[in-house]
Motif scaffolding. Structure first.
Motif, mmCIF file in Angstrom:
data_model
loop_
_atom_site.group_PDB
_atom_site.id
_atom_site.type_symbol
_atom_site.label_atom_id
_atom_site.label_comp_id
_atom_site.label_asym_id
_atom_site.label_seq_id
_atom_site.Cartn_x
_atom_site.Cartn_y
_atom_site.Cartn_z
ATOM 1 N N GLN A 1 -2.760 5.125 2.435
ATOM 2 C CA GLN A 1 -1.353 5.490 2.265
ATOM 3 C C GLN A 1 -0.458 4.579 3.097
ATOM 4 N N LEU A 2 -0.873 4.297 4.353
ATOM 5 C CA LEU A 2 -0.083 3.404 5.208
ATOM 6 C C LEU A 2 -0.003 2.000 4.606
ATOM 7 N N LEU A 3 -1.135 1.464 4.141
ATOM 8 C CA LEU A 3 -1.137 0.102 3.599
ATOM 9 C C LEU A 3 -0.291 0.011 2.330
ATOM 10 N N GLN A 4 -0.281 1.065 1.521
ATOM 11 C CA GLN A 4 0.592 1.054 0.350
ATOM 12 C C GLN A 4 2.058 1.081 0.769
ATOM 13 N N ALA A 5 2.367 1.791 1.858
ATOM 14 C CA ALA A 5 3.744 1.792 2.362
ATOM 15 C C ALA A 5 4.143 0.398 2.831
ATOM 16 N N VAL A 6 3.237 -0.299 3.541
ATOM 17 C CA VAL A 6 3.516 -1.666 3.983
ATOM 18 C C VAL A 6 3.777 -2.561 2.777
ATOM 19 N N ALA A 7 2.956 -2.409 1.731
ATOM 20 C CA ALA A 7 3.130 -3.223 0.531
ATOM 21 C C ALA A 7 4.461 -2.936 -0.153
ATOM 22 N N GLU A 8 4.852 -1.673 -0.211
ATOM 23 C CA GLU A 8 6.131 -1.325 -0.841
ATOM 24 C C GLU A 8 7.308 -1.934 -0.082
ATOM 25 N N LEU A 9 7.244 -1.887 1.241
ATOM 26 C CA LEU A 9 8.327 -2.467 2.037
ATOM 27 C C LEU A 9 8.332 -3.984 1.935
ATOM 28 N N TYR B 1 -1.483 12.135 6.572
ATOM 29 C CA TYR B 1 -2.371 10.990 6.706
ATOM 30 C C TYR B 1 -3.350 11.103 7.872
ATOM 31 N N GLY B 2 -3.390 12.272 8.530
ATOM 32 C CA GLY B 2 -4.432 12.503 9.531
ATOM 33 C C GLY B 2 -5.764 12.746 8.846
ATOM 34 N N ASN B 3 -6.781 13.007 9.629
ATOM 35 C CA ASN B 3 -8.105 13.243 9.061
ATOM 36 C C ASN B 3 -8.171 14.585 8.332
#
Length: 426
Positions: free
Chosen positions: A173-181, A296-298
């Motif tokens: 989820q974090l990496l997709q957010a980085v890609a969107e930005l 996005y936690g465990n």
């Protein structure tokens, strides 16, 4: 392969200024606690060039951290870190994460096959940053990132993180957010959530099984690292056979591939017929735990399937699939009652080599990340990050409908036998 990768000095990436952002401390949940000193590594392989790849990703990462600010903090441990109090938490102090830009004169095609040669393994292992001693300390960054640009224009994103702050779905989820930005969006399409007080407490049997698996004696260098592709035709054959034998019940790609690997491995190592063998697969429990959208936690548990080695090695593969399906159907109950699928005494009597731990990244979102030059051609683990006991990571599409798996399933002495068994399914 001589000189492998030239790396720049690490720089610290912190959240870009975001007025009104709250800074606080976040207590780790019972899902997180057993993992706060355990690293995880993912490699995303991009075939097509991205202009100024390292700078583009670093800038977008800084903006993403304004929304995912706990990842720029540090783990704090009070006491032993294993009790029920506020003994392990994230201090959201914006100390930041480590980012490295790297280059190599090799072409991406030299990496894509992930063969068994020492040179290819060395290149693969140089594509990420690792924690000292392969363990996360309290003062370490919660995320280490490296972008390696290849001579052909392709690049690899290596992401290593403290598992206590996010599971695979959370990091995807974090990496997709980085890609969107990076692509120009003003904010991530999914609003991140790190605190979810409604998550249930895990029963003691689940926590005890997790602690047992983390305490297994490492086999380390005794295990052969193998890059495996199971063709679509083989998977479809297993799925069709299962469906026709069990009144049209469906069989997923994961179930088929997992059954093939477990059966081939058991036949290759040839334990005594009555020896118990344990299959462990990690399951995302967000749906069953009613986690908030964007959490996005465990939120994973280990699901256990135990059988006599003769039943796995000599039985029909469709029966192995059924054993896996039964375990999957029991997943909701793992959160509701303290009844383990496998007893603690049985676990204690198992040898590390009779345990197989498998993680599927098929639905975590890693393969959908696009920084502007297309999605990854391959997503995999690094050789260094594979479990110290027999395990496999993967089950992602290889571009032709099959699935790719990076594994250390067997000792070196059993590698040829395992590959020969696997070939029978091809």
């Amino acid at each position: 392969m001589s000189q492998v990768v030239r790396k720049s000095s690490a720089v610290v990436v912190r959240p870009s200024p975001e007025p009104g952002t709250t800074r606080d401390t976040i207590k780790l949940s019972c899902f997180d606690k057993g993992l706060y000193n355990m690293p995880a590594t993912t490699l995303l392989v991009f075939e097509h060039p991205l202009h100024n790849a390292a700078e583009t990703i670093r800038g977008a990462l800084s903006r993403a951290l304004a929304h995912y600010y706990p990842i720029a903090g540090r783990i704090v441990v009070v006491g032993g870190g294993g009790g029920d109090g506020d003994d392990v938490y994230i201090e959201c102090n914006d100390e930041g994460l480590a980012f490295i830009a790297a280059h190599t004169d090799h072409a991406l095609k030299e990496l894509m096959c992930f063969d068994r040669s020492p040179g290819a393994r060395k290149l693969l292992d140089e594509l990420a940053v690792y924690y000292p001693g392969m363990s996360c300390g309290p003062g370490d960054p919660l995320l280490l990132m490296q972008v390696t640009e290849f001579s052909c224009g392709g690049f690899v994103l290596g992401v290593t993180w403290n598992h206590g702050v996010a599971d695979g779905a959370g990091m995807g989820q974090l990496l997709q957010a980085v890609a969107e930005l990076a692509g120009g969006l003003p904010s991530p399409s999914v609003a991140p959530v790190r605190c979810d007080g409604s998550l249930p407490r895990l029963p003691p049997s689940v926590l005890e099984a997790q602690q047992h698996l983390l305490s297994l004696d490492p086999l380390g260098d005794d295990l052969a690292i193998l890059d495996i592709t199971i063709p679509k035709e083989s998977i479809d054959r297993v799925r069709a056979d299962f469906s026709s034998s069990f009144h049209g019940q469906p069989c997923t790609t994961f179930e088929a591939a997992l059954a093939v690997l477990w059966r081939c491995r058991t036949r290759a190592i040839r334990p005594e017929p009555e020896t118990p063998t344990l299959l462990v697969f990690l399951a995302d429990m967000r749906k069953h735990a009613c986690a908030k959208e964007g959490y996005y936690g465990n939120c994973i548990v280990e699901q256990l399937v135990m059988a006599k080695s003769s039943a796995v090695a000599e039985g029909d593969v469709k029966d192995v699939v059924m054993a896996i399906r039964r375990a999957k159907n029991q997943l909701p109950d793992r959160l509701k009652k303290d009844e383990g699928v496998v007893g603690q005494q049985e676990l204690r009597e198992l040898r590390a080599y009779d345990t197989l731990t498998v993680t599927s990244w098929r639905n975590l979102g890693f393969d959908r990340v696009d920084f502007g030059s297309g999605r990854p051609a391959r997503v995999t683990a690094s050789g260094k990050d594979l479990p110290p006991s027999p395990g496999a990571v993967g089950f992602l599409c290889d571009g032709r409908g099959g699935v790719s798996v990076l594994s250390d399933l067997v000792r070196q002495e059993h590698a040829d036998a395992f590959l020969a068994e696997l070939a029978k399914f091809m």
